[in-house]
Design a protein around this motif. Structure first.
Motif, PDB file in Angstrom:
ATOM      1  N   LYS A 100       0.906  -1.226   0.071  1.00 12.27           N
ATOM      2  CA  LYS A 100      -0.016  -0.078  -0.217  1.00 12.27           C
ATOM      3  C   LYS A 100       0.837   1.300  -0.097  1.00 12.27           C
ATOM      4  O   LYS A 100       0.246   2.230  -0.468  1.00 12.27           O
ATOM      5  N   GLY A 101       2.032   1.021   0.677  1.00 10.68           N
ATOM      6  CA  GLY A 101       3.008   2.250   0.380  1.00 10.68           C
ATOM      7  C   GLY A 101       3.478   2.729  -0.661  1.00 10.68           C
ATOM      8  O   GLY A 101       3.554   1.832  -1.753  1.00 10.68           O
ATOM      9  N   GLU A 102       3.686   4.064  -0.919  1.00  7.93           N
ATOM     10  CA  GLU A 102       3.873   4.752  -2.246  1.00  7.93           C
ATOM     11  C   GLU A 102       5.725   5.010  -2.351  1.00  7.93           C
ATOM     12  O   GLU A 102       5.927   5.515  -1.318  1.00  7.93           O
ATOM     13  N   SER A 103       6.091   5.192  -3.372  1.00  8.58           N
ATOM     14  CA  SER A 103       7.364   5.754  -3.704  1.00  8.58           C
ATOM     15  C   SER A 103       7.094   6.995  -4.686  1.00  8.58           C
ATOM     16  O   SER A 103       7.019   6.763  -5.790  1.00  8.58           O
ATOM     17  N   VAL A 104       7.415   8.015  -4.093  1.00  7.67           N
ATOM     18  CA  VAL A 104       7.310   9.225  -4.982  1.00  7.67           C
ATOM     19  C   VAL A 104       8.505   9.214  -5.904  1.00  7.67           C
ATOM     20  O   VAL A 104       8.536   9.616  -7.131  1.00  7.67           O
ATOM     21  N   HIS A 122       0.151  14.637  -5.804  1.00 11.16           N
ATOM     22  CA  HIS A 122      -0.219  13.885  -4.235  1.00 11.16           C
ATOM     23  C   HIS A 122       1.457  13.893  -3.718  1.00 11.16           C
ATOM     24  O   HIS A 122       1.346  13.483  -2.682  1.00 11.16           O
ATOM     25  N   GLY A 123       2.437  13.992  -4.481  1.00 11.79           N
ATOM     26  CA  GLY A 123       3.698  13.956  -3.945  1.00 11.79           C
ATOM     27  C   GLY A 123       4.158  15.216  -3.662  1.00 11.79           C
ATOM     28  O   GLY A 123       5.353  15.504  -2.892  1.00 11.79           O
ATOM     29  N   TRP A 124       3.634  16.436  -3.857  1.00 11.57           N
ATOM     30  CA  TRP A 124       4.127  17.697  -3.426  1.00 11.57           C
ATOM     31  C   TRP A 124       3.188  18.018  -2.390  1.00 11.57           C
ATOM     32  O   TRP A 124       2.034  17.915  -2.236  1.00 11.57           O
ATOM     33  N   ALA A 156       7.990   9.235   0.158  1.00  5.58           N
ATOM     34  CA  ALA A 156       7.019   8.152   0.053  1.00  5.58           C
ATOM     35  C   ALA A 156       5.882   8.089   1.024  1.00  5.58           C
ATOM     36  O   ALA A 156       5.895   9.012   1.917  1.00  5.58           O
ATOM     37  N   THR A 157       5.238   7.176   1.042  1.00  6.35           N
ATOM     38  CA  THR A 157       4.060   7.179   2.119  1.00  6.35           C
ATOM     39  C   THR A 157       4.172   5.694   2.657  1.00  6.35           C
ATOM     40  O   THR A 157       4.251   4.695   1.907  1.00  6.35           O
ATOM     41  N   LYS A 158       3.848   5.520   3.991  1.00  7.48           N
ATOM     42  CA  LYS A 158       3.795   4.255   4.550  1.00  7.48           C
ATOM     43  C   LYS A 158       2.708   3.335   4.209  1.00  7.48           C
ATOM     44  O   LYS A 158       1.799   4.054   3.631  1.00  7.48           O
ATOM     45  N   ASP A 159       2.595   2.247   4.340  1.00  7.69           N
ATOM     46  CA  ASP A 159       1.172   1.362   4.148  1.00  7.69           C
ATOM     47  C   ASP A 159       0.087   2.126   4.668  1.00  7.69           C
ATOM     48  O   ASP A 159      -0.851   1.973   4.260  1.00  7.69           O
ATOM     49  N   ASP A 160       0.043   2.977   6.009  1.00  4.08           N
ATOM     50  CA  ASP A 160      -0.910   3.385   6.443  1.00  4.08           C
ATOM     51  C   ASP A 160      -1.127   4.884   6.039  1.00  4.08           C
ATOM     52  O   ASP A 160      -2.017   5.542   6.270  1.00  4.08           O
TER      53      ASP A 160
END
Length: 804
Positions: free
Chosen positions: A497-501, A547-549, A557-561
């Motif tokens: 679920k976590g993302e990498s910008v 969403h990354g700005w 990045a964002t964590k799974d939560d």
């Protein structure tokens, strides 16, 4: 005389560069940390420190280690030794500072390209010990020269000492490993050989049930007055290498066989009249197992004479001169030139590509992304070598498109992970090969997958891209999985679920590059796929910017939560370097945001030694981020200057036309200048890049470490040539787009491109930083700032920058 040395301004309290810049000469053994040389011929490897410590291996530093060694940067006293004993007085010295640490009159260690030389002068004798690997054979050659500087005839015993490892580098359970080793002395060859009937690697025949398929050997070219293969005999009970009882008293018992703690020592006696000198050659190597000893005997006979050994050393010097001189930069900044022309190339090839090891870290494995990035060092030198490595990586890709994170040569086993960036470096780096060579025909080359089947190189790349495109969040940003480029983000996205910008920026660039290839350049065009790539790239750009700005810069990045990393809302890691540099490098940010992220990068991440990876450092472990949070604050990726990423900061600044800032950050990374400023603070070698430098949160802010084995050398060499000097290969030709400091009146570059040699002079009479006014090829004006390929021959290119 000394004031006329070219590089005298780069002297530090521990040493200096030679006049030609191809050696660093250490003048005292007590450097702040081991100052080493990583020597490799692409197969055999040698690590040697300024004190003489180190070891030898072949192919894989941890699976096929020839001699024993234990990592200890403080004591630095494990190695291969040469002892010299005055037979009359009993005085014992060593030909390197360790292990005897005898009083000396003068001490110099010359770390050169492919060799190291230990020169010492004692009360009555001058010694010189040259260490190098043969150019093609798996043998280490020692040339030892002794000169009697006294007014009396003296007799000396020269004796070697090594401890056999023979296989696994993790030989800490010596009582177990020695059970399998057998040594034998051959008086005709003056050689101690060693075999091992247990190689600790995975086998199909049960646990620990495979012969080490080689023979190790140690030989000398002079009459042997004593030899032994027993550690008990040579060191003595409770003895050690600092006072080896057997060697110190000439007590050799000719012990070999299966029942010793296996080592090797060969001794020879020599009598020297006043001012007389003699040379001895010793060899240490590995050969294939042959009942008749044919391979071993042939290698020993080839290099056993003084003449053949010295001739091989000259071959080594010529080889590295040829490699480093293929591309040459000349600027007003000697430290920039010295690193760019010589040492970054040597570090990238000898240590990172070939040895795959350093004194701080011993790997031996190929990292899929690691050596693939460094292979770009070959592009202006010999691009076929890069293609060879690209294909090697493609052979370690699975049929479904994923890849091994790393793999071990010799046994062909590796690690499958959920790292999400590894596979994408294959199409990314291949674009650089195309820009250099213009040869897209290789996309039709058929290469097997690691598991099943085979496909063209083009399909290997599109499958990798396809896997990445299938791993997206609902917001349209790539999922990070078990980590992106930052391995330490090892738990950020384990639930997918976590993302990498950063990964989104990286993929965006690849999609645009490959849409052009598949639409215009490939021998097998796929316009529908090119269209899909372009469409996905535009959607990805929108998602990253939406969403990354965070209003100030791009998050990491964002964590799974959903919690952001690299955001001011967090108490730790408020900003992350890669998301800012790649926003500029890939043009995913508009011009306004580029300026803002560059300013944020400089305001929050610049340190005395370059750009920190993140700030502030993590201070407490976070199970939902990963092991990066467990590092000591300010060290390695956790708030240190992680030099691999910091080089991209130089690139981003140059791309923005910020020449003075780019060269300032380059100089902060430059180890030459750091050691001139304060070698005791910096601690690491002044001639190669470290992997990391402690950041502001460290108690030892400014301390460097993990030298040699880093991907930063290949990148910084590339950036110096292509983005600061601005001579960059493109599909259409050589783009001339320099970004140089205003105080540089002229830059000269000699570079091979395709079949031509280009002597380029960039004139900057008005103290500008960039902007090409005109280009002349052989005095003929061309339009634009791209030099088209001219074919075979040598061409003079004159570039004049814009007037202010």
């Amino acid at each position: 005389m000394d004031r006329h040395r070219k590089y005298r301004t780069f002297d530090n309290k521990y040493g200096r560069f030679s006049d030609d810049g191809r050696e660093f000469i250490i003048t005292r053994p007590d450097t702040p940390r081991p100052w080493t040389n990583i020597i490799s011929n692409g197969d055999l490897g040698i690590i040697v420190s300024q004190a003489g410590s180190g070891f030898t291996w072949r192919t894989h530093v941890n699976l096929n280690r020839l001699t024993r060694w234990t990592q200890d940067l403080i004591c630095d006293h494990w190695g291969k030794w040469l002892y010299l004993r005055d037979v009359v007085t009993g005085e014992l010295v060593s030909l390197s500072y360790q292990p005897i640490r005898a009083d000396y009159k003068t001490y110099e260690v010359h770390h050169g390209l492919g060799y190291s030389i230990f020169d010492q002068e004692f009360k009555n004798v001058r010694t010189s010990w040259t260490i190098f690997a043969a150019l093609e054979e798996p043998v280490e050659i020692w040339i030892c020269n002794l000169k009697n500087t006294s007014d009396q005839t003296r007799t000396y015993q020269l004796a070697s000492y090594i401890e056999w490892d023979l296989g696994s580098g993790l030989d800490n359970h010596r009582e177990f490993h020695k059970l399998f080793i057998e040594t034998r002395y051959d008086p005709e060859l003056r050689t101690i050989s060693a075999v091992k009937n247990n190689w600790i690697v995975p086998t199909e025949g049960g646990h620990w049930n495979k012969d080490w398929p080689f023979v190790g050997f140690h030989s000398i070219n002079q009459e042997v007055c004593g030899w032994d293969a027993s550690k008990d005999v040579l060191l003595g009970r409770n003895g050690d290498v600092h006072r080896p009882h057997g060697i110190e008293h000439g007590l050799f018992k000719q012990s070999d066989g299966k029942f010793q703690d296996p080592v090797a020592s060969l001794a020879t006696m020599m009598t020297l009249a006043p001012d007389e000198e003699k040379t001895v050659v010793l060899l240490l190597g590995q050969a294939g197992k042959d009942e008749n000893g044919g391979d071993m005997a042939a290698v020993i006979k080839k290099f056993a004479t003084e003449e053949s050994a010295k001739a091989e050393l000259e071959k080594i010097k010529l080889f590295w001169s040829d490699v480093t001189d293929r591309t040459h930069i000349e600027t007003p900044d000697d430290s920039f030139d010295l690193m760019s022309n010589i040492w970054l190339k040597y570090q990238a090839i000898s240590a990172h590509m070939w040895a795959r090891t350093g004194y701080y870290q011993q790997s031996g494995a190929y990292g899929f992304r690691d050596q693939l990035q460094t292979s770009q060092i070959w592009l202006p030198i010999e691009p076929a070598h890069m293609l060879e490595h690209v294909k090697l990586c493609a052979r370690h890709q699975f049929e479904k498109g994923t890849v091994l994170h790393w793999w071990h040569p010799m046994i062909e086993s590796g690690l499958q992970t959920d790292m999400t960036d590894d596979l994408l470096w294959l199409p990314f780096m291949l674009v650089r090969y195309f820009n250099e060579t213009g040869d897209y025909s290789v996309l039709r080359d058929v290469i097997p997958f690691f598991d099943n089947g085979e496909a063209t190189l083009q399909e290997h790349c599109t499958r990798a891209i396809g896997v990445a495109l299938d791993r997206f969040s609902e917001r349209g940003i790539p999922l990070i999985g078990a980590g992106d480029w930052c391995d330490g983000f090892s738990a950020v996205g384990l639930k997918w679920k976590g993302e990498s910008v950063w990964l989104g920026m990286f993929l965006y660039d690849i999609l645009l590059q490959w849409s052009d290839i598949l639409e215009k350049a490939s021998p097998d065009l796929v316009p529908e796929l090119a269209h899909r790539y372009r469409e996905r790239a535009e959607r990805l750009k929108e998602a990253i910017n939406n969403h990354g700005w965070n209003g100030e810069w791009y998050i990491a990045a964002t964590k799974d939560d959903g919690t952001p990393i690299g955001d001011p809302s967090q108490s730790e890691c408020k900003i992350f370097l890669n998301s800012q540099t790649w926003a500029v490098m890939t043009d995913i940010a508009d011009e306004g945001r580029k300026k803002r992220v560059i300013q944020a990068m400089m305001d929050h991440l610049e340190s005395d030694n370059g750009l920190m990876l993140l700030y502030p450092a993590f201070r407490k472990p976070d199970n939902n981020i990963g092991y990066i949070t467990r590092y000591t604050p300010g060290l390695r990726e956790n708030g240190g200057v992680y030099t691999h990423a910091a080089t991209w900061g130089v690139l981003a600044l140059a791309k923005m036309g910020m020449a003075d800032d780019a060269i300032r950050i380059f100089n902060k990374l430059n180890p030459i200048l750091q050691c001139v400023q304060d070698a005791d603070r910096y601690v690491a070698e002044p001639y190669v890049l470290p992997g990391n430098i402690d950041g502001k949160d460290s108690q030892y802010y400014g301390r460097a470490g993990w030298t040699w084995y880093t991907g930063s050398a290949g990148w910084l060499a590339t950036i110096a040539l292509e983005y600061i000097c601005g001579v960059r290969p493109m599909a259409e030709g050589l783009l001339i787009d320099p970004c140089i400091p205003s105080h540089w009146p002229e830059v000269k570059i000699r570079r091979k491109f395709r079949n031509g040699i280009y002597d380029i002079t960039i004139e900057n009479p008005d103290q500008n930083t960039r902007g090409v006014k005109e280009i002349l090829i052989n005095d003929t004006l061309i339009s634009g700032n791209v030099v088209p390929p001219q074919g075979s021959g040598t061409y003079t290119v004159k570039v004049r920058l814009n007037e202010k």
